[in-house]
Design a protein around this motif. Sequence first.
Motif, short mmCIF file in Angstrom:
data_model
loop_
_atom_site.label_atom_id
_atom_site.label_comp_id
_atom_site.label_asym_id
_atom_site.label_seq_id
_atom_site.Cartn_x
_atom_site.Cartn_y
_atom_site.Cartn_z
N VAL A 191 0.56 -0.91 -0.05
CA VAL A 191 -0.35 0.06 -0.06
C VAL A 191 0.86 1.14 -0.01
O VAL A 191 2.17 1.25 0.88
N LYS A 192 0.77 1.87 -0.82
CA LYS A 192 0.97 3.42 -0.56
C LYS A 192 1.18 4.22 -0.25
O LYS A 192 -0.62 5.26 -0.50
N LEU A 193 1.53 4.46 1.05
CA LEU A 193 1.03 5.70 2.01
C LEU A 193 1.33 7.22 1.61
O LEU A 193 1.11 8.25 2.32
N GLY A 194 2.59 7.41 0.47
CA GLY A 194 3.09 8.95 0.44
C GLY A 194 4.17 8.34 -0.68
O GLY A 194 4.18 7.60 -1.37
N PRO A 195 5.04 9.17 -0.77
CA PRO A 195 5.44 9.40 -2.44
C PRO A 195 6.59 8.24 -2.40
O PRO A 195 7.30 7.69 -3.28
N ASN A 196 7.43 8.16 -1.16
CA ASN A 196 8.20 7.88 -0.90
C ASN A 196 7.75 6.40 0.24
O ASN A 196 9.12 5.86 0.65
N THR A 197 6.48 6.18 0.63
CA THR A 197 6.61 5.38 1.81
C THR A 197 6.20 3.96 1.26
O THR A 197 4.49 4.51 0.69
N ARG A 198 5.80 2.79 1.18
CA ARG A 198 4.68 1.96 1.29
C ARG A 198 5.16 0.96 2.70
O ARG A 198 5.75 0.59 2.12
#
Length: 78
Positions: A48-55
């Motif tokens: 799940v992508k939580l932000g531009p650089n966070t999964r």
Amino acid sequence: MTTTTDFIFKSVRDMPLMISAKQAIWILGIARATFYRRIADGSIEPGVKLGPNTRRWRKDYIVSLIGGGASGPSGALP
């Protein structure tokens, strides 16, 4: 006396419900390159992508890959 297996189970149990790639790699006991290769070939969900650089990945999903209980699109991990 605490065994290595008890330590690992306790460590995984204490992790949050959504875990990072680094934590997933540790649980699965595979190399970073292997983890991302399996995402690319579909045997591990992309997370799940939580932000531009966070999964993040669901901990229960990653743990299920160990025993082959749940399988991704192309089956459980060998």
